[in-house]
Write an enzyme that holds these catalytic residues in place. Structure first.
Site, short mmCIF file in Angstrom:
data_model
loop_
_atom_site.label_atom_id
_atom_site.label_comp_id
_atom_site.label_asym_id
_atom_site.label_seq_id
_atom_site.Cartn_x
_atom_site.Cartn_y
_atom_site.Cartn_z
N HIS A 269 22.89 19.66 71.19
CA HIS A 269 21.49 19.47 71.58
C HIS A 269 20.84 18.31 70.81
CE1 HIS A 269 22.44 23.85 72.03
NE2 HIS A 269 21.85 23.68 73.20
N ASP B 34 28.56 23.24 68.60
CA ASP B 34 28.35 23.74 69.97
C ASP B 34 28.82 22.74 71.02
OD1 ASP B 34 26.22 22.17 69.09
OD2 ASP B 34 24.67 23.68 69.54
N HIS C 149 16.01 21.15 65.12
CA HIS C 149 14.92 21.20 66.11
C HIS C 149 13.54 21.33 65.47
CE1 HIS C 149 17.72 21.22 69.39
NE2 HIS C 149 18.30 22.35 69.02
N1 Q9C Z 1 19.02 29.20 77.97
C1 Q9C Z 1 20.83 24.69 67.95
O1 Q9C Z 1 21.94 24.47 68.40
N2 Q9C Z 1 17.95 28.03 73.45
N3 Q9C Z 1 19.88 25.25 68.70
C2 Q9C Z 1 18.92 28.26 74.49
C3 Q9C Z 1 19.35 28.56 76.77
C4 Q9C Z 1 18.06 26.76 72.92
C5 Q9C Z 1 20.13 25.58 70.07
C6 Q9C Z 1 18.40 28.91 75.67
C7 Q9C Z 1 19.28 26.48 72.14
C8 Q9C Z 1 18.93 26.01 70.79
C9 Q9C Z 1 20.54 24.44 66.53
ZN ZN Z 2 22.80 22.90 69.31
#
Ligand code: Q9C
Ligand code: ZN
Length: 339
Positions: A196, A283, A158
């Site tokens: 994501h 994930d 990200h």
């Molecule tokens: N309500 C990676 O998998 N935040 N990042 C989540 C959900 C974002 C995930 C909040 C998730 C980021 C590397």
């Molecule tokens: Zn992710």
């Protein structure tokens, strides 16, 4: 397989604003501990990284941003702030001039895009070490062609040229891809299979024609990171056609996910790139607290086998995955399918 890993991640404990609650991040030290012990138990050889080459980092991130990350925690305490985590509370309104604030609190907003990611005392040491793992994995691959896995924590996909968010600060996959280019690969593909969208990796390479970025992910119209990863984002200027986004609805089933992975793999095969970086987020696992896809442990092996059919020199970089109990076996299953 060689696993490049480090203990420097242990002092990075971030906080997260999650659906209105502020608490410990889903992205905690336990993640890397579980993966490392599972891989050691499988007989993989764990080795440490070489020191991070900041010139390399400077080819995928803005120099000012890297300096900001390295200094942010000290500036937070020097400014007299006593909260255990540095984070922003204000981001640039749409259409703003975008001038960079001098004060640290304003700068935090300039250099971040999400309230799920904070900076604490051990963050820079963990972040720079995580990028060093990706760099070292690429160096090892360039030396002997054998696939290498970088146990990166925090994750990276990200992180954009100049913003952190989504638990990511430096873009480890971009560091690995850039290193492979610098070591002589004319073209490299990054295949991002995290749940994501890898918005940072896309942003870093979207105008370039030497690094192709393909991502299979939950549709950003209904999932983080919300603002990029749509199918019509296909690259910019010289990079036109060198970005491939394959968004899928929340709750997508495994056969559909596998068929979509096939499309990304086929495209990489057609392009004829010289090396591959896999951004491995697990994930997509059925039990992940942040995901809605349904892959089971064995599916990670099947996915890796499909990727391995490309026959490309490959670096695997760890991204997300938050079902701590299953992380070790899911990553081990993927690596088993690769070799
Ligand atoms: N309500 C990676 O998998 N935040 N990042 C989540 C959900 C974002 C995930 C909040 C998730 C980021 C590397
Ligand atoms: Zn992710």
């Amino acid at each position: 397989m060689i696993v490049v890993a480090s203990d420097a991640h242990r002092d990075h404990h971030a906080s997260e604003l999650h659906d209105g609650d502020f608490g410990p991040s889903f992205e905690g030290p336990e993640r890397a501990e579980r993966i490392a012990s599972a891989l050691a138990a499988e007989g993989h050889a764990l080795v440490g990284p070489d020191p991070l080459d900041l010139d390399l980092v400077g080819r995928v991130h803005d120099a000012d941003y890297v300096e900001f990350l390295a200094d942010a925690w000290d500036r937070w305490t020097e400014r007299g702030l006593t909260a255990p985590m540095a984070m922003a509370h204000t981001w640039p309104p749409r259409g703003s001039a975008g001038r960079r604030p001098t004060d640290l609190v304003g700068r935090l907003g300039y250099h971040s895009f999400a309230a799920d990611t904070t900076i604490g005392a051990g963050t820079w040491s963990a972040v720079s070490s995580s990028a060093a793992l990706a760099q070292s994995a690429a160096d090892r691959l360039a030396a002997d062609g054998e696939a290498v896995y970088a146990l990166c924590r925090p994750p990276g996909h990200h992180a954009t040229t100049d913003q952190f968010g989504g638990y990511c600060y430096l873009n480890n996959a971009a560091v690995a891809a850039q290193r492979l280019v610098d070591r002589g690969s004319a073209t490299v593909a990054v295949l991002d299979v995290d749940y994501h969208h890898g918005n940072g990796t896309q942003h870093i390479f979207e105008a370039r024609r030497d690094v192709f970025v393909a991502s299979v992910h939950a549709d950003p119209i209904e999932e983080f990171p919300w603002f990029s990863g749509h199918a019509d984002e296909t690259g910019v200027d010289d990079g036109a056609g060198w970005t491939l986004n394959l968004p899928l609805p929340r709750g997508t089933d495994v056969p559909t996910w596998m068929a979509t992975l096939d499309r990304a793999v086929d495209r990489i095969g057609d392009l004829g790139v010289e090396a591959l970086v896999v951004s491995l987020g697990v994930d997509t696992y059925v039990g992940d607290p942040l995901g809605t896809f349904a892959l089971d442990t064995g599916d990670f092996t099947l996915a890796a086998r499909r990727i391995a059919e490309l026959g490309l020199p490959t670096v695997v970089v760890q991204e997300g995955g938050y079902a701590d109990d299953a992380l070790g076996r899911n990553v081990a299953a993927f690596l088993a399918g690769l070799s």
